[in-house]
Design a protein around this motif. Structure first.
Motif, short mmCIF file in Angstrom:
data_model
loop_
_atom_site.label_atom_id
_atom_site.label_comp_id
_atom_site.label_asym_id
_atom_site.label_seq_id
_atom_site.Cartn_x
_atom_site.Cartn_y
_atom_site.Cartn_z
N ARG A 185 50.97 25.84 45.26
CA ARG A 185 51.22 27.27 45.20
C ARG A 185 52.55 27.60 44.53
NH1 ARG A 185 52.84 29.51 50.71
NH2 ARG A 185 54.75 28.58 49.89
N ASN B 255 48.93 28.29 35.54
CA ASN B 255 48.37 29.64 35.42
C ASN B 255 49.13 30.46 34.39
OD1 ASN B 255 46.77 28.93 37.61
ND2 ASN B 255 47.24 30.79 38.80
N GLU C 59 50.48 25.58 40.22
CA GLU C 59 49.68 26.73 39.80
C GLU C 59 50.48 27.75 39.00
OE1 GLU C 59 47.37 28.66 42.80
OE2 GLU C 59 45.74 27.21 42.60
N PRO C 60 51.70 28.09 39.43
CA PRO C 60 52.46 29.05 38.61
C PRO C 60 52.65 28.57 37.17
CG PRO C 60 53.47 28.85 40.76
CD PRO C 60 52.37 27.82 40.71
N ALA D 199 51.79 34.09 37.46
CA ALA D 199 50.73 33.19 37.95
C ALA D 199 49.43 33.93 38.28
CB ALA D 199 51.21 32.43 39.18
N GLN D 200 49.53 35.24 38.54
CA GLN D 200 48.34 35.98 38.97
C GLN D 200 47.34 36.15 37.84
OE1 GLN D 200 49.04 39.41 41.30
NE2 GLN D 200 49.77 37.98 42.84
N PRO D 201 46.07 36.07 38.18
CA PRO D 201 45.05 36.26 37.14
C PRO D 201 45.32 37.55 36.34
CG PRO D 201 44.01 35.63 39.21
CD PRO D 201 45.47 35.83 39.50
C1 LIG Z 1 46.24 30.73 39.80
O1 LIG Z 1 45.03 31.28 39.28
C2 LIG Z 1 43.90 31.19 40.14
C3 LIG Z 1 42.70 31.76 39.44
O2 LIG Z 1 42.57 31.33 38.15
C4 LIG Z 1 44.18 31.95 41.42
O3 LIG Z 1 43.11 31.77 42.29
C5 LIG Z 1 45.47 31.45 42.04
O4 LIG Z 1 45.79 32.26 43.16
C6 LIG Z 1 46.62 31.50 41.06
N1 LIG Z 1 47.81 30.93 41.67
C7 LIG Z 1 48.91 31.64 41.99
C8 LIG Z 1 50.05 30.87 42.57
O5 LIG Z 1 49.00 32.84 41.78
#
Ligand SMILES: *[C@@H]1O[C@H](CO)[C@@H](O)[C@H](O)[C@H]1NC(C)=O
Ligand SMILES: *[C@@H]1O[C@H](CO)[C@@H](O)[C@H](O)[C@H]1NC(C)=O
Ligand SMILES: *[C@@H]1O[C@H](CO)[C@@H](O)[C@H](O)[C@H]1NC(C)=O
Length: 343
Positions: free
Chosen positions: A97, A105, A101-102, A63-65
């Motif tokens: 979260r 992302n 997003e996971p 999920a992290q950029p």
């Molecule tokens: C998903 O990506 C965004 C940036 O594109 C970031 O801010 C966010 O923390 C990410 N979410 C997770 C769960 O890592």
């Protein structure tokens, strides 16, 4: 032979995709969360003709950029990507979260990494889901084909816990097609949308690892372990597809030129828990005694014609050439794999 990156190599479906890619002579690189998992995958593919064609990269948090940047950059001459990873969710405290997003992302991260660092990639195949197509609120239920989209919004997926999982699937597939439209990358995209998946346990599981059969197969494991001897659980979700057909569809999606830019609904048919129990009971006396003695007292508890959704799987048969396995064959193979693992 072409080189394929398969994300999430220890997943149930991914593990079967890797088997089929290796059988067809592809070179495979997979991503896993740890060295232990990577070694488990390498261990089963240990024959001399395949072991030099399989390797892994570690991606800890999809999920992290930039999650996939380093892995993708480090693979020379990559031809294809199959993205299967879905986030491992231990508990959903925060739907954004922990789930939405996971999933979203992870999907956009792999597409971004391929666009930026792997210009040799011709095609990306995305494991999506029937959940990205279904509109459960629609009455009467329609006949589903690839033109259907789950209309869920981000807000609904956040607010209604019952829809968060479905939402994560729909929103991540939508994000992938949006990426294609907005970023116009040089690769093509194909999405695979399976119904509930049954089939043999992932081949890297070893005796004693039945607790890792944590998938849509769980209901079959419960039956085999005698957990439904006194009480057959309701069927709930009532359509299915076999994992080998799902894996083959991903491979064909790389190979068939006309697959580009399309999504494919994979569905073999309807099933009920009663039918599954009948199949398992027919396999052996030893298995039969773990299941309800008198099946006649149970009704087939799925909606009848007119009340259930219909489906059209023509695209998968005609474009990808899938010849769906029967419920009987699939359940038997699944049960045999559990027995081998110690069930
Ligand atoms: C998903 O990506 C965004 C940036 O594109 C970031 O801010 C966010 O923390 C990410 N979410 C997770 C769960 O890592
Ligand atoms: C090779 O893989 C098989 C399972 O596919 C396993 O039973 C065997 O122990 C493995 N051999 C080695 C040397 O790891
Ligand atoms: C199965 O997965 C769910 C979430 O997907 C998790 O809550 C549960 O602990 C897992 N069970 C096992 C036995 O790993």
């Amino acid at each position: 032979m072409a080189k394929v990156l398969v994300t999430g190599g220890t997943g149930f479906i991914a593990a079967h995709i890797i088997v089929q890619l290796l059988e067809r002579g592809y070179h495979v690189v997979t991503t896993v969360r740890s060295d232990d998992k990577g070694r488990a995958v390498l261990n089963v593919h240990n024959s001399t003709d395949v072991k030099d064609r399989l390797s892994y990269k570690i991606v800890k948090d999809v999920a992290q950029p930039g999650a996939y940047d380093e892995a993708v950059r480090s693979i020379a001459n990559l031809d294809f990507v199959i993205h299967t990873t879905s986030p491992v969710v231990f508990s959903v405290e925060d739907p954004v979260r922990d789930m939405l997003e996971p999933a979203v992302n992870g999907t956009t991260n792999i597409l971004k990494a391929v666009k930026a660092y792997a210009p040799s990639v011709k095609r990306v195949v995305l494991l999506s889901s029937y959940a990205a197509m279904r509109d459960d609120d629609r009455k009467p239920p329609p006949v589903y084909d690839e033109s259907w989209w789950n209309p869920i919004t981000w807000e609904e997926a956040v607010q209604n816990p019952k829809k968060t999982y479905q939402g994560s699937k729909a929103l991540s597939e939508r994000a992938a097609w949006d990426f294609m439209r907005d970023e116009n990358p040089s690769f093509e995209l194909v999405a695979i949308n399976p119904s509930r998946v049954f089939g043999p346990a992932a081949p890297h599981l070893i005796t004693g690892e039945l607790d890792k059969v944590n998938t849509t197969n769980m209901v079959i494991l419960d039956m085999v372990q005698g957990k439904m001897k006194d009480k057959l659980e309701p069927t709930g979700f009532y359509s299915w597809v076999g994992v080998r057909d799902v894996a083959l569809a991903h491979v064909r999606a790389l190979e068939v030129p006309e697959a580009a830019g399309r999504r494919f609904f994979l569905i073999a048919g309807y099933h009920s828990n009663k039918e599954i129990v009948e199949i398992i009971k027919s396999m052996s006396h030893e298995l039969a005694v773990r299941l309800p003695a008198d099946l006649d007292k149970f009704e087939v508890d799925i909606p009848g014609p007119g009340e259930r959704y219909g489906f059209d799987n023509k695209q998968s048969r005609e474009v990808l050439g899938i010849e769906y396995a029967s419920l009987q064959t699939t359940i038997k193979e699944t049960v045999e794999s559990f027995v081998k693992l110690g069930a």
